[in-house]
Design a protein around this motif. Structure first.
Motif, PDB file in Angstrom:
ATOM      1  N   ARG A 235       9.315  39.506  14.729  1.00  0.00           N
ATOM      2  CA  ARG A 235       9.932  39.845  16.022  1.00  0.00           C
ATOM      3  C   ARG A 235       9.006  39.469  17.176  1.00  0.00           C
ATOM      4  NH1 ARG A 235      14.252  43.789  15.724  1.00  0.00           N
ATOM      5  NH2 ARG A 235      14.782  44.157  13.540  1.00  0.00           N
ATOM      6  N   LEU A 236       7.705  39.657  16.979  1.00  0.00           N
ATOM      7  CA  LEU A 236       6.749  39.256  18.013  1.00  0.00           C
ATOM      8  C   LEU A 236       6.783  37.739  18.199  1.00  0.00           C
ATOM      9  CD1 LEU A 236       4.410  39.777  19.970  1.00  0.00           C
ATOM     10  CD2 LEU A 236       2.862  39.828  18.000  1.00  0.00           C
ATOM     11  N   ARG A 237       6.848  37.005  17.116  1.00  0.00           N
ATOM     12  CA  ARG A 237       6.938  35.543  17.217  1.00  0.00           C
ATOM     13  C   ARG A 237       8.243  35.140  17.897  1.00  0.00           C
ATOM     14  NH1 ARG A 237       1.818  34.159  16.987  1.00  0.00           N
ATOM     15  NH2 ARG A 237       0.828  34.493  14.972  1.00  0.00           N
ATOM     16  N   ALA A 238       9.331  35.845  17.562  1.00  0.00           N
ATOM     17  CA  ALA A 238      10.626  35.526  18.164  1.00  0.00           C
ATOM     18  C   ALA A 238      10.641  35.797  19.657  1.00  0.00           C
ATOM     19  CB  ALA A 238      11.726  36.320  17.472  1.00  0.00           C
ATOM     20  N   ALA A 239       9.734  36.679  20.110  1.00  0.00           N
ATOM     21  CA  ALA A 239       9.639  36.979  21.542  1.00  0.00           C
ATOM     22  C   ALA A 239       8.902  35.884  22.307  1.00  0.00           C
ATOM     23  CB  ALA A 239       8.939  38.322  21.758  1.00  0.00           C
ATOM     24  N   GLY A 240       8.463  34.852  21.606  1.00  0.00           N
ATOM     25  CA  GLY A 240       7.845  33.709  22.267  1.00  0.00           C
ATOM     26  C   GLY A 240       6.343  33.637  22.145  1.00  0.00           C
ATOM     27  N   PHE A 241       5.740  34.493  21.318  1.00  0.00           N
ATOM     28  CA  PHE A 241       4.276  34.481  21.204  1.00  0.00           C
ATOM     29  C   PHE A 241       3.845  33.604  20.035  1.00  0.00           C
ATOM     30  CE2 PHE A 241       0.239  36.289  19.610  1.00  0.00           C
ATOM     31  CZ  PHE A 241      -0.538  35.957  20.714  1.00  0.00           C
ATOM     32  N   ASP A 242       3.007  32.618  20.306  1.00  0.00           N
ATOM     33  CA  ASP A 242       2.520  31.717  19.258  1.00  0.00           C
ATOM     34  C   ASP A 242       0.996  31.710  19.192  1.00  0.00           C
ATOM     35  OD1 ASP A 242       2.944  29.917  17.134  1.00  0.00           O
ATOM     36  OD2 ASP A 242       2.442  28.230  18.437  1.00  0.00           O
ATOM     37  N   GLY A 243       0.376  32.738  19.783  1.00  0.00           N
ATOM     38  CA  GLY A 243      -1.075  32.823  19.751  1.00  0.00           C
ATOM     39  C   GLY A 243      -1.568  33.587  18.538  1.00  0.00           C
ATOM     40  N   VAL A 244      -2.760  34.139  18.661  1.00  0.00           N
ATOM     41  CA  VAL A 244      -3.412  34.845  17.555  1.00  0.00           C
ATOM     42  C   VAL A 244      -2.950  36.305  17.521  1.00  0.00           C
ATOM     43  CG1 VAL A 244      -5.625  35.627  16.632  1.00  0.00           C
ATOM     44  CG2 VAL A 244      -5.418  33.330  17.607  1.00  0.00           C
ATOM     45  N   VAL A 245      -2.402  36.710  16.390  1.00  0.00           N
ATOM     46  CA  VAL A 245      -2.055  38.121  16.172  1.00  0.00           C
ATOM     47  C   VAL A 245      -3.272  38.797  15.548  1.00  0.00           C
ATOM     48  CG1 VAL A 245      -0.582  39.751  14.943  1.00  0.00           C
ATOM     49  CG2 VAL A 245       0.407  37.670  15.939  1.00  0.00           C
ATOM     50  N   VAL A 246      -3.832  39.756  16.262  1.00  0.00           N
ATOM     51  CA  VAL A 246      -5.018  40.489  15.830  1.00  0.00           C
ATOM     52  C   VAL A 246      -4.579  41.873  15.369  1.00  0.00           C
ATOM     53  CG1 VAL A 246      -7.308  41.317  16.524  1.00  0.00           C
ATOM     54  CG2 VAL A 246      -6.344  39.260  17.590  1.00  0.00           C
ATOM     55  N   THR A 247      -5.107  42.352  14.282  1.00  0.00           N
ATOM     56  CA  THR A 247      -4.774  43.711  13.851  1.00  0.00           C
ATOM     57  C   THR A 247      -5.661  44.723  14.559  1.00  0.00           C
ATOM     58  OG1 THR A 247      -6.377  43.976  12.039  1.00  0.00           O
ATOM     59  CG2 THR A 247      -4.310  42.804  11.546  1.00  0.00           C
ATOM     60  N   ASP A 248      -5.125  45.901  14.773  1.00  0.00           N
ATOM     61  CA  ASP A 248      -6.018  47.017  15.080  1.00  0.00           C
ATOM     62  C   ASP A 248      -6.862  47.249  13.825  1.00  0.00           C
ATOM     63  OD1 ASP A 248      -7.183  49.052  16.529  1.00  0.00           O
ATOM     64  OD2 ASP A 248      -5.311  50.070  17.008  1.00  0.00           O
ATOM     65  N   ALA A 249      -7.895  48.049  13.939  1.00  0.00           N
ATOM     66  CA  ALA A 249      -8.850  48.187  12.836  1.00  0.00           C
ATOM     67  C   ALA A 249      -8.175  48.712  11.566  1.00  0.00           C
ATOM     68  CB  ALA A 249      -9.983  49.120  13.250  1.00  0.00           C
ATOM     69  N   VAL A 250      -8.393  48.018  10.454  1.00  0.00           N
ATOM     70  CA  VAL A 250      -7.735  48.412   9.208  1.00  0.00           C
ATOM     71  C   VAL A 250      -8.449  49.567   8.513  1.00  0.00           C
ATOM     72  CG1 VAL A 250      -6.605  46.208   8.800  1.00  0.00           C
ATOM     73  CG2 VAL A 250      -8.931  46.578   7.926  1.00  0.00           C
ATOM     74  N   ASP A 251      -9.570  50.032   9.087  1.00  0.00           N
ATOM     75  CA  ASP A 251     -10.192  51.230   8.525  1.00  0.00           C
ATOM     76  C   ASP A 251      -9.576  52.510   9.075  1.00  0.00           C
ATOM     77  OD1 ASP A 251     -11.224  51.183  11.096  1.00  0.00           O
ATOM     78  OD2 ASP A 251     -13.285  51.655  10.479  1.00  0.00           O
ATOM     79  N   MET A 252      -8.630  52.388  10.020  1.00  0.00           N
ATOM     80  CA  MET A 252      -7.957  53.560  10.574  1.00  0.00           C
ATOM     81  C   MET A 252      -7.034  54.176   9.526  1.00  0.00           C
ATOM     82  SD  MET A 252      -7.292  51.775  14.286  1.00  0.00           S
ATOM     83  CE  MET A 252      -6.108  52.962  14.914  1.00  0.00           C
ATOM     84  N   ALA A 253      -6.855  55.492   9.597  1.00  0.00           N
ATOM     85  CA  ALA A 253      -6.130  56.201   8.550  1.00  0.00           C
ATOM     86  C   ALA A 253      -4.696  55.720   8.386  1.00  0.00           C
ATOM     87  CB  ALA A 253      -6.135  57.703   8.846  1.00  0.00           C
ATOM     88  N   ALA A 254      -4.072  55.264   9.477  1.00  0.00           N
ATOM     89  CA  ALA A 254      -2.689  54.816   9.399  1.00  0.00           C
ATOM     90  C   ALA A 254      -2.519  53.658   8.419  1.00  0.00           C
ATOM     91  CB  ALA A 254      -2.190  54.398  10.780  1.00  0.00           C
ATOM     92  N   ILE A 255      -3.569  52.892   8.165  1.00  0.00           N
ATOM     93  CA  ILE A 255      -3.539  51.799   7.194  1.00  0.00           C
ATOM     94  C   ILE A 255      -4.336  52.156   5.954  1.00  0.00           C
ATOM     95  CG2 ILE A 255      -4.223  49.417   6.740  1.00  0.00           C
ATOM     96  CD1 ILE A 255      -1.785  49.634   8.531  1.00  0.00           C
TER      97      ILE A 255
END
Length: 474
Positions: A235-255
């Motif tokens: 969906r983010l790509r469909a919104a016109g974004f073709d740059g770098v998708v960075v994750t929030d920190a994967v050590d956070m409890a939500a992940i």
């Protein structure tokens, strides 16, 4: 290039201390995509130390991205020991968008001189939930359009400094949550994501080269958090974004609590993320080298077992490499002809706006403080710095701040959101005598009391407090 050799190029680890450790040097030689600096990497006694550290990283691999959370206000790494001297987004939300653009230029020049080329800012979150435990004053406000204008302005300001890239966050919006994704897994409906889309759309239109995902679930998009959800990132790509998708920190409890750090990293890449932020090694005594190795092993395993397609890994690697090459080429030609201080006229405009948003009686009361109570328990909302400069400034005005309210003095209650705990502290202070609230969170804040609105716990805000107290009010 062998597929396994691509793995370091999609990772953004942190490390402890002000020098490059040997494990990191080895990974830089293998093609590490980037390094994220935190407050513990900054030598407060050496103004040039961060630039020297960044240069040491690039001496091993010149095209490595050097990133940092530097938002201004409550989130700072370069000024993590004392607190930020830049205005917060909440403060910038009270003044014209062109102020945000000029502050964006100052921010970009500061990080550029420190050797940082990927600034993990601005926050495009629309903070329309007063109980939000993690965004608050990091947001430009509660109105999506007003936030959008300032996000776009800040991106333009950052982009004006060659060699510095902005990373807008936290898509699709962390502003209407009452759960901190560092500690749990927030959920928002698709209607909220749609309501909060405008600031991200404005950032993309302004040419932002990187977008950071939020670890939140949008049930209509699937059961998985956005960071590891391929439908969400599509969906983010469909919104016109073709740059770098960075994750929030994967050590956070939500992940990490569900997938593990390595499993979360592999799933994020498979879902469409390009650069995986591992997290802050200063928290909880983490062994950064062991954490990094765990992530590498998990990604390699995911490639071998078919959970991560080789072409997806290569696509992510190439996106990161293009961003790094672009900042590297631009950095060498960037002139150091921009101030790293906020324009006094802009600082004055923010002060006037804060005064207008505050209760006059509360501002006048700053000159009569005899006691200071920090309702936050000493922690900032964003947990990005241990500095509490506003509380310290108030204690200085109160001569130590350990007295009790009298007929001629009052208590200042420092708060950043109307949580049950903070409202309870305020109620106790009100029962004991005259008091005011000094709100360092989102404006207006939602407190039933006379309030001094500051919009951040920062050195910038502390200066305003001292100025008002010296004048006996605004």
């Amino acid at each position: 290039m062998d597929l396994e050799e691509l793995v370091p190029g999609v990772l953004l680890p942190g490390f402890a201390g002000p020098v490059v450790p040997e494990w990191l040097r080895a990974e830089l030689e293998r093609g590490l995509g980037g390094v994220c600096l935190f407050a513990g990497n900054v030598d407060a006694a050496d103004p040039d130390g961060t630039a020297v550290l960044a240069a040491a990283i690039r001496a091993v691999r010149p095209s490595t991205l050097v990133a940092a959370d530097e938002e201004g206000g409550v989130v700072t790494r370069l000024e993590g020991r004392e607190g930020s001297t830049l205005p917060s987004p909440a403060q910038l939300g009270l003044v014209a968008p062109d102020v945000a653009e000029r502050v964006g230029v100052v921010l970009a020049e500061r990080v550029r001189r420190a050797g940082i080329d990927l600034v993990l800012a601005p926050s495009a979150d629309v903070n329309d939930n007063p109980d939000n435990p993690v965004i608050g004053a990091r947001s430009f406000g509660a109105d999506p359009h007003e936030v959008a204008t300032r996000v776009a302005a800040t991106v333009r300001g950052i982009r004006s400094r060659r060699g510095v890239a902005a990373c807008v966050k936290h898509w699709p919006g962390h502003g209407d949550t009452d759960v901190d994704s560092h500690r749990g897994l927030p959920t928002i409906p698709a209607a909220t994501a749609a309501r909060h889309a405008e600031p991200f759309e404005a950032a993309i239109a302004a040419g932002v080269p990187a977008v950071m995902t939020a670890h939140i679930v949008v049930p209509e998009w699937g059961a998985e958090p956005v960071t590891v959800n391929p439908d969400a990132i599509a969906r983010l790509r469909a919104a016109g974004f073709d740059g770098v998708v960075v994750t929030d920190a994967v050590d956070m409890a939500a992940i990490a609590a569900t997938y593990g750090i390595g499993g979360g990293a592999a799933r994020a890449l498979a879902a469409g993320a390009d650069l995986v932020c591992l997290g802050n090694p200063e928290l909880g005594g983490i062994d950064a080298a062991a954490q990094y190795a765990e992530v590498v092993d998990a990604i390699v395993a995911a490639v071998h077992d078919g959970h991560l397609a080789p072409e997806r890994l290569r696509e992510a690697h190439d996106r990161v490499a293009r961003l790094a090459a672009g900042t590297s080429a631009a950095r060498s030609s960037a002139p150091a002809d921009v101030s790293v201080e906020v324009d006094p006229a802009d600082a004055r405009a923010i002060e006037i706006a804060l005064a207008a948003a505050s209760d006059p009686s509360a501002v006048a009361g700053l000159a009569r403080i005899v006691r200071v109570v920090d309702a936050r328990g000493g922690a900032t909302q964003a947990a990005a710095t241990r500095a509490v400069p506003v509380a310290d400034a108030l204690r200085g005005l109160a001569g130590g701040g350990n007295g009790s309210a009298t007929a001629h003095g009052l208590t200042a209650v420092v708060a950043d959101r109307p949580s049950a705990v903070q409202l309870g502290v305020l109620a106790d202070a009100q029962a004991a005598g005259e008091c005011i609230v000094v709100n360092v969170g989102a404006v207006p804040g939602g407190f039933d009391a006379a309030v001094v609105q500051l919009g951040a716990d920062s050195v910038f805000s502390a200066g305003i407090v001292r100025a008002w107290a010296a004048k006996g009010g605004r």
